[in-house]
Design an enzyme around this catalytic site. Structure first.
Site, PDB file in Angstrom:
ATOM      1  N   SER A 134       0.873  -1.176   0.000  1.00  0.00           N
ATOM      2  CA  SER A 134       0.000   0.000   0.000  1.00  0.00           C
ATOM      3  C   SER A 134       0.903   1.216   0.000  1.00  0.00           C
ATOM      4  CB  SER A 134      -0.872   0.012   1.259  1.00  0.00           C
ATOM      5  OG  SER A 134      -1.487   1.281   1.388  1.00  0.00           O
ATOM      6  N   TYR A 150      -1.998  -0.018  10.663  1.00  0.00           N
ATOM      7  CA  TYR A 150      -2.044  -0.617   9.322  1.00  0.00           C
ATOM      8  C   TYR A 150      -0.870  -0.096   8.491  1.00  0.00           C
ATOM      9  CZ  TYR A 150      -3.690  -1.487   4.530  1.00  0.00           C
ATOM     10  OH  TYR A 150      -3.792  -1.876   3.214  1.00  0.00           O
TER      11      TYR A 150
HETATM   12  P1  NAP Z   1     -10.845  -7.216   1.666  1.00  0.00           P
HETATM   13  O1  NAP Z   1     -11.998  -7.018   0.754  1.00  0.00           O
HETATM   14  O2  NAP Z   1     -11.019  -7.016   3.140  1.00  0.00           O
HETATM   15  O3  NAP Z   1     -10.237  -8.684   1.373  1.00  0.00           O
HETATM   16  C1  NAP Z   1      -9.176  -9.170   2.150  1.00  0.00           C
HETATM   17  C2  NAP Z   1      -8.848 -10.563   1.666  1.00  0.00           C
HETATM   18  O4  NAP Z   1      -7.752 -11.077   2.440  1.00  0.00           O
HETATM   19  C3  NAP Z   1     -10.003 -11.540   1.823  1.00  0.00           C
HETATM   20  O5  NAP Z   1      -9.996 -12.449   0.734  1.00  0.00           O
HETATM   21  C4  NAP Z   1      -9.649 -12.251   3.114  1.00  0.00           C
HETATM   22  O6  NAP Z   1     -10.216 -13.535   3.251  1.00  0.00           O
HETATM   23  C5  NAP Z   1      -8.138 -12.360   2.948  1.00  0.00           C
HETATM   24  N1  NAP Z   1      -7.441 -12.623   4.206  1.00  0.00           N
HETATM   25  C6  NAP Z   1      -7.362 -11.816   5.284  1.00  0.00           C
HETATM   26  N2  NAP Z   1      -6.642 -12.399   6.254  1.00  0.00           N
HETATM   27  C7  NAP Z   1      -6.251 -13.611   5.750  1.00  0.00           C
HETATM   28  C8  NAP Z   1      -5.486 -14.686   6.277  1.00  0.00           C
HETATM   29  N3  NAP Z   1      -4.972 -14.646   7.518  1.00  0.00           N
HETATM   30  N4  NAP Z   1      -5.276 -15.765   5.498  1.00  0.00           N
HETATM   31  C9  NAP Z   1      -5.785 -15.824   4.257  1.00  0.00           C
HETATM   32  N5  NAP Z   1      -6.531 -14.855   3.701  1.00  0.00           N
HETATM   33  C10 NAP Z   1      -6.763 -13.758   4.452  1.00  0.00           C
HETATM   34  O7  NAP Z   1      -9.660  -6.229   1.280  1.00  0.00           O
HETATM   35  P2  NAP Z   1      -9.106  -5.701  -0.137  1.00  0.00           P
HETATM   36  O8  NAP Z   1      -9.386  -4.257  -0.198  1.00  0.00           O
HETATM   37  O9  NAP Z   1      -9.506  -6.605  -1.239  1.00  0.00           O
HETATM   38  O10 NAP Z   1      -7.548  -5.832   0.160  1.00  0.00           O
HETATM   39  C11 NAP Z   1      -6.708  -6.806  -0.437  1.00  0.00           C
HETATM   40  C12 NAP Z   1      -5.268  -6.373  -0.193  1.00  0.00           C
HETATM   41  O11 NAP Z   1      -5.065  -5.050  -0.737  1.00  0.00           O
HETATM   42  C13 NAP Z   1      -4.885  -6.253   1.296  1.00  0.00           C
HETATM   43  O12 NAP Z   1      -3.565  -6.712   1.459  1.00  0.00           O
HETATM   44  C14 NAP Z   1      -4.985  -4.766   1.559  1.00  0.00           C
HETATM   45  O13 NAP Z   1      -4.178  -4.376   2.634  1.00  0.00           O
HETATM   46  C15 NAP Z   1      -4.487  -4.205   0.233  1.00  0.00           C
HETATM   47  N6  NAP Z   1      -4.871  -2.818  -0.058  1.00  0.00           N
HETATM   48  C16 NAP Z   1      -6.178  -2.474  -0.239  1.00  0.00           C
HETATM   49  C17 NAP Z   1      -6.477  -1.151  -0.559  1.00  0.00           C
HETATM   50  C18 NAP Z   1      -7.902  -0.705  -0.800  1.00  0.00           C
HETATM   51  O14 NAP Z   1      -8.114   0.515  -1.019  1.00  0.00           O
HETATM   52  N7  NAP Z   1      -8.892  -1.580  -0.803  1.00  0.00           N
HETATM   53  C19 NAP Z   1      -5.465  -0.177  -0.671  1.00  0.00           C
HETATM   54  C20 NAP Z   1      -4.147  -0.581  -0.478  1.00  0.00           C
HETATM   55  C21 NAP Z   1      -3.851  -1.898  -0.184  1.00  0.00           C
HETATM   56  P3  NAP Z   1     -11.615 -13.766   4.083  1.00  0.00           P
HETATM   57  O15 NAP Z   1     -12.747 -13.471   3.122  1.00  0.00           O
HETATM   58  O16 NAP Z   1     -11.543 -15.199   4.483  1.00  0.00           O
HETATM   59  O17 NAP Z   1     -11.607 -12.824   5.249  1.00  0.00           O
END
Ligand code: NAP
Length: 228
Positions: A134, A150
């Site tokens: 990020s 975070y």
């Molecule tokens: P999200 O919708 O909350 O999805 C998170 C994903 O990670 C889900 O598939 C979740 O599985 C999985 N997960 C969490 N903990 C886990 C574990 N211990 N083992 C295996 N799987 C796990 O979030 P997102 O926005 O798609 O984010 C995905 C990535 O992008 C993250 O690393 C986040 O930090 C990064 N990111 C997001 C943004 C943004 O604006 N959205 C910006 C920068 C970076 P479950 O369904 O089982 O919980």
């Protein structure tokens, strides 16, 4: 990249991981997608050519079993996407030791433990190993005080990626610390700037553009270089 391409996406149940699987599938890749609960695969299970595997990233036994099941596969892309926001509010006086441990384990340590087990199967010369970082992980950009834990966990991930790359001694390996943009997902919220399609389409373009360029880069979904 070779004509028959295989990708592994870690954490594909929803949000960006699910979007990445869709983009890769549309683009003709063979995809292996990990979920914590494969019973909840939903529409993902119906996508031809998508193989579902179970992985709770923080469980060592599950990591080892996944490594065994994937023996013999060669990956053109391994994308370690899974991550968590951590406790809210990120009040340093109120947060528990356990919650901090879970956050740093999930966001900074577990992704490297995944990568260590699979890096030997990333295709020589053209394979890409991507970690979902990020821009908040940049220590030089003063932002994100509401999300200070975070932010620190993603800075720790970036640092761990650097150590991992040094440990590997594999100059051919293309390693990306990727910022997906601020994206409308469960984590990003509905006020985020872009949708999952825009972000994941951009990230896949960057993966293809960076293939064959060995080394570590911190970039966003548009291919812009970010400051560590
Ligand atoms: P999200 O919708 O909350 O999805 C998170 C994903 O990670 C889900 O598939 C979740 O599985 C999985 N997960 C969490 N903990 C886990 C574990 N211990 N083992 C295996 N799987 C796990 O979030 P997102 O926005 O798609 O984010 C995905 C990535 O992008 C993250 O690393 C986040 O930090 C990064 N990111 C997001 C943004 C943004 O604006 N959205 C910006 C920068 C970076 P479950 O369904 O089982 O919980």
């Amino acid at each position: 990249m070779s004509t028959s391409r295989t990708a592994l996406v870690i954490g594909a149940s929803r949000g960006l991981g699910l979007g990445l699987v869709h983009r890769l599938h549309e683009d003709g890749w063979n995809v292996i997608a990990t979920l914590r609960d494969p019973q909840q695969a939903g529409a993902l299970g119906d996508l031809a050519g998508v193989r579902i595997e179970q992985l709770e990233m923080n469980d060592t036994a599950q990591l080892d079993r996944l490594q065994q099941r994937l023996q013999g596969e060669i990956f053109d892309l391994v994308f370690v996407n899974a991550g968590v926001m951590g406790p809210l509010p990120q009040d340093l006086e109120a947060v528990s030791r356990g919650d901090i441990g879970d956050l740093f384990m999930t966001n900074a340590v577990a992704p490297i433990r995944v990568a260590r087990r699979l890096v030997g199967q990333v295709r020589e010369g053209s394979g890409v190993l991507a970690f979902m970082s990020s821009i908040l992980g940049s220590v030089t950009i003063p932002d994100g005080s509401d999300l200070c834990l975070y932010k620190a966990s993603k800075a720790a991930l970036n640092s761990m990626i650097n150590s991992f790359v040094v440990e590997q001694q594999r100059p051919d390996l293309c390693v990306l610390a990727m910022h997906p943009g601020w994206v409308k997902t469960d984590m990003g919220g509905e006020n985020a700037e872009i949708d999952v399609l825009t972000s994941t389409r951009g990230m896949l373009e960057q993966v293809k553009a960076q293939s064959g360029n060995g080394g570590l880069r911190f970039i966003n979904y548009l291919g812009e270089n970010l400051t560590w």
